[in-house]
Design a protein around this motif. Structure first.
Motif, PDB file in Angstrom:
ATOM      1  N   PRO A 116      17.485   0.757  -3.895  1.00  0.00           N
ATOM      2  CA  PRO A 116      17.647  -0.268  -2.863  1.00  0.00           C
ATOM      3  C   PRO A 116      16.501  -0.236  -1.867  1.00  0.00           C
ATOM      4  N   LEU A 117      16.079  -1.412  -1.416  1.00  0.00           N
ATOM      5  CA  LEU A 117      14.907  -1.520  -0.549  1.00  0.00           C
ATOM      6  C   LEU A 117      15.305  -1.802   0.891  1.00  0.00           C
ATOM      7  N   SER A 118      14.525  -1.251   1.818  1.00  0.00           N
ATOM      8  CA  SER A 118      14.660  -1.607   3.229  1.00  0.00           C
ATOM      9  C   SER A 118      13.775  -2.814   3.515  1.00  0.00           C
ATOM     10  N   ARG A 119      13.861  -3.324   4.730  1.00  0.00           N
ATOM     11  CA  ARG A 119      12.915  -4.350   5.166  1.00  0.00           C
ATOM     12  C   ARG A 119      11.511  -3.755   5.164  1.00  0.00           C
ATOM     13  N   PRO A 120      10.495  -4.473   4.666  1.00  0.00           N
ATOM     14  CA  PRO A 120       9.124  -3.947   4.697  1.00  0.00           C
ATOM     15  C   PRO A 120       8.549  -4.018   6.097  1.00  0.00           C
ATOM     16  N   GLU A 121       7.520  -3.197   6.374  1.00  0.00           N
ATOM     17  CA  GLU A 121       6.857  -3.198   7.682  1.00  0.00           C
ATOM     18  C   GLU A 121       5.364  -2.949   7.511  1.00  0.00           C
ATOM     19  N   PHE A 122       4.546  -3.817   8.136  1.00  0.00           N
ATOM     20  CA  PHE A 122       3.103  -3.556   8.201  1.00  0.00           C
ATOM     21  C   PHE A 122       2.842  -2.434   9.198  1.00  0.00           C
ATOM     22  N   ARG A 123       1.993  -1.490   8.804  1.00  0.00           N
ATOM     23  CA  ARG A 123       1.533  -0.493   9.765  1.00  0.00           C
ATOM     24  C   ARG A 123       0.596  -1.175  10.743  1.00  0.00           C
ATOM     25  N   PRO A 124       0.802  -1.032  12.055  1.00  0.00           N
ATOM     26  CA  PRO A 124      -0.003  -1.760  13.051  1.00  0.00           C
ATOM     27  C   PRO A 124      -1.500  -1.618  12.836  1.00  0.00           C
ATOM     28  N   GLY A 125      -2.212  -2.739  12.908  1.00  0.00           N
ATOM     29  CA  GLY A 125      -3.658  -2.752  12.755  1.00  0.00           C
ATOM     30  C   GLY A 125      -4.132  -2.567  11.333  1.00  0.00           C
ATOM     31  N   SER A 126      -3.229  -2.746  10.357  1.00  0.00           N
ATOM     32  CA  SER A 126      -3.574  -2.472   8.973  1.00  0.00           C
ATOM     33  C   SER A 126      -2.858  -3.453   8.052  1.00  0.00           C
ATOM     34  N   ASP A 127      -3.413  -3.650   6.860  1.00  0.00           N
ATOM     35  CA  ASP A 127      -2.748  -4.453   5.829  1.00  0.00           C
ATOM     36  C   ASP A 127      -1.826  -3.601   4.958  1.00  0.00           C
ATOM     37  N   GLU A 128      -1.652  -2.345   5.325  1.00  0.00           N
ATOM     38  CA  GLU A 128      -0.782  -1.449   4.572  1.00  0.00           C
ATOM     39  C   GLU A 128       0.674  -1.701   4.928  1.00  0.00           C
ATOM     40  N   VAL A 129       1.532  -1.776   3.915  1.00  0.00           N
ATOM     41  CA  VAL A 129       2.955  -2.043   4.097  1.00  0.00           C
ATOM     42  C   VAL A 129       3.754  -0.796   3.741  1.00  0.00           C
ATOM     43  N   TRP A 130       4.716  -0.461   4.604  1.00  0.00           N
ATOM     44  CA  TRP A 130       5.632   0.658   4.340  1.00  0.00           C
ATOM     45  C   TRP A 130       7.017   0.088   4.057  1.00  0.00           C
ATOM     46  N   ILE A 131       7.750   0.766   3.148  1.00  0.00           N
ATOM     47  CA  ILE A 131       9.079   0.279   2.770  1.00  0.00           C
ATOM     48  C   ILE A 131       9.932   1.450   2.314  1.00  0.00           C
ATOM     49  N   GLY A 132      11.220   1.389   2.633  1.00  0.00           N
ATOM     50  CA  GLY A 132      12.151   2.391   2.158  1.00  0.00           C
ATOM     51  C   GLY A 132      12.660   2.032   0.775  1.00  0.00           C
ATOM     52  N   VAL A 133      12.638   3.011  -0.119  1.00  0.00           N
ATOM     53  CA  VAL A 133      13.173   2.836  -1.469  1.00  0.00           C
ATOM     54  C   VAL A 133      14.192   3.946  -1.686  1.00  0.00           C
TER      55      VAL A 133
END
Length: 589
Positions: A402-419
């Protein structure tokens, strides 16, 4: 003077607290004077009050006071003192105990405020008095607060003996026992600022500390903590521009009505960029403790001019780019309606595929990239999609779960997400990398969000029993990637958390419900201090999600789904029935 605006309001002048404490002591003496009728231990809860103690001078023990009155007086004097040595409280101790007592830690007790005395226990020629309560938190010698989760019972015994024909405390536990409301009134948040290693541009990070000190003593304490370095949890993610220690000279501070004057050995030898960073650290750490907000810097008594300031005297306003609390420029609200992305200002669908209902989006994170390009990370079903709002989004391959809501790391195009019970980061190469969290995560990741400066992260974890708790940790640059320092719980188990946002660099907002209660909006500092529920005035339905950004209104979604904005002390819906309909709010930053 610096004050924590998120803590409880300081309501009265300092003398009110002293009067309240003495009134409580008078009632205690009236009720319990005379010869003890039994040998049971006396139980006293810490006396608490409603105000700061500036200008209060403890008059010491009353002549002829019995052992119970001595303990009550000691608790009151220790709790209300803004003296680094707690000189007033030491008057209640024997000469030997006064030289032994370690007073540089604080144990904070919740529960009832009034003392509940019983008769003391006779122990030969001595008497013992007990103090009990529930510990809700503590402060260590460096001023770092730690919540006690869950709360734990505390029992402390004071042994008293006769010295100069008067009862005095001879043995006691180290530290200060203080009631929660008194702590909120007497202690102030005193952040110490360091430089975030993970920021492309120099940015300060606040390391929250707490102190009851004032004036010169506060300045000396802050300097000692700055020189000692960041707190343990924050240390891996920050650095300092202070010069290397000089074994021949010590850094000094002088606090006056005009400014805070700091003499830092080696400051004159720093290069321009490093000197500017140091000046920013000093301005944000020391400026708020004086009304003028001015700080001056010297080295061996010679003024050190700061580049771009042109002077050895400066303030926070000279370093706006370092400000961790600066509002996010061009931050804009978006939300979802019928599966498509909607501009929260125009109330119109965003041009392109993401604005169509056919996108079937269920949650979204947005980043405003250079050139006004709107970057999108969104969930559709149980898939993570990434791309620009103007073009099609592409799916990212993730491990099952199951996935969490995704989030951009501030100042970056990198996305973090809970799996499931793990967190992954996905860069522009669309490859998922497991994020180290400093240890196993004890539950499924329901939600996560970065602080606006990117230095911290809040994570909602669901336990096996189904309840969610809010955890916080630092975001650490390691090589070319980022990890999470040790996550620490900052909400109690009886508060079920479902979503989280950051109102600024150190304060989180979240949706939570007490056992058996309805969901509410709560606020808490990133160290677990100042946990409070916000007003629900205007809200009529169950809360589902929340969004916030520095300088922007807090937005929540209720059953419907319906959009609500916090304006003043109440919640209101945007004008127009369609404008108030939506889900999954998110600020682009």
């Amino acid at each position: 003077m610096r004050r924590d605006t998120h803590a409880r309001t300081r309501r009265h002048a300092g003398r009110t607290l002293l009067v309240a404490i003495l009134a409580g002591l008078g009632l205690l003496l009236a009720a319990c004077s005379g010869v003890p009728s039994s040998s049971r231990p006396e139980t006293i809860r810490p006396v608490t009050g409603d105000s700061p103690t500036s200008g209060i001078v403890d008059q010491g023990p009353v002549a002829g006071a019995d052992s119970r009155a001595i303990v009550v007086g000691f608790l009151a004097a220790a709790a209300s003192s803004s003296d680094a040595h707690h000189s007033g409280a030491r008057q209640y101790l024997t000469t030997a105990a006064g030289s032994r007592w370690q007073d540089n830690t604080v144990t904070i007790l919740g529960g009832a405020n009034a003392p509940v005395p019983q008769n003391p226990e006779d122990v030969g020629d001595e008497q013992a008095v007990s103090v009990t309560g529930e510990e809700v938190g503590s402060v260590d010698p460096s001023g770092v607060y730690t919540p006690q989760l869950p709360n734990k019972p505390v029992s402390s015994t004071f042994t008293l003996k006769r010295e100069n024909n008067a009862w005095r405390i001879d043995t006691l536990d180290p530290g200060v026992l203080i009631g929660e409301s008194t702590f909120n009134d007497v202690y102030s948040t005193q952040p110490i600022y360091f430089l975030y290693k993970g920021s492309v541009q120099p940015r300060l990070v606040s390391d929250l500390r707490y102190s009851a000190l004032k004036g010169q003593e506060l300045g000396e304490w802050l300097l000692a903590q700055l020189l000692a370095g960041p707190s343990q949890n924050l240390a891996p993610s920050v650095t300092s521009a202070l010069p290397p220690p000089d074994v021949t000279r010590k850094a000094t501070v002088t606090v006056s009505d005009q400014d805070v004057a700091l003499d830092i050995p080696g400051a004159a030898q720093l290069d321009a960029a490093t000197l500017r960073k140091l000046a920013a650290q000093l301005a944000y750490t020391f400026g708020p403790i004086v009304f003028s907000g001015r700080v001056s810097l010297s080295d061996a008594g010679k003024p050190v001019n700061v580049p771009d300031v042109g002077s050895a005297t400066f303030s926070k306003g000279d370093f706006p780019s370092f400000d961790p609390e600066a509002p996010i420029v061009n931050s804009k609200l978006y939300y979802l309606r019928s599966g498509g992305l909607v501009d929260g200002v125009t109330n119109k669908a965003v041009p392109g595929p993401v604005g169509n209902a056919s996108a079937k989006l269920s949650s979204v994170s947005l980043r405003l990239a250079p050139g006004n390009v709107l970057r999108v990370a969104a969930l559709s079903g149980n898939s993570l999609l990434m791309g620009d709002a103007s073009g099609p989004l592409s799916a990212v391959s993730l491990p099952p779960g199951p996935l969490s809501r995704p989030e951009f790391r501030p100042g970056s195009d990198e996305v973090w997400i809970g799996v499931g019970s793990s967190i992954y980061r996905v860069g522009t190469d669309r490859v998922a990398h497991l994020v180290s969290t400093g240890g196993p995560i004890g539950g499924r990741v329901l939600a996560l969000q970065f602080s606006p400066d990117g230095a911290r992260i809040g994570v909602v974890l669901q336990s096996a029993s189904g309840g969610g708790a809010l955890w916080a940790g630092s975001v650490v640059l390691v090589g070319a990637g980022f990890t999470i320092g040790t996550l620490a719980a900052i909400t109690p188990a009886g508060l079920r958390v479902t979503d989280v946002a950051w109102s600024d660099a150190t304060h989180l907002l979240f949706i939570g419900a007490l056992d058996g209660g309805v969901p509410q909006v709560w606020t808490v500092q990133c160290d677990g201090y100042a946990l409070n529920s916000l007003s629900s005035t205007g809200l009529t339905r169950g809360l589902l999600s929340i969004a916030a950004a520095p300088g922007q209104p807090t937005v929540v979604v209720t059953d419907g789904p319906a959009i609500w904005e916090q304006l003043g002390g109440s919640w209101q819906q945007p004008a127009g029935s369609e404008a108030s309909t939506g889900s999954a709010p998110a600020y682009a930053s």
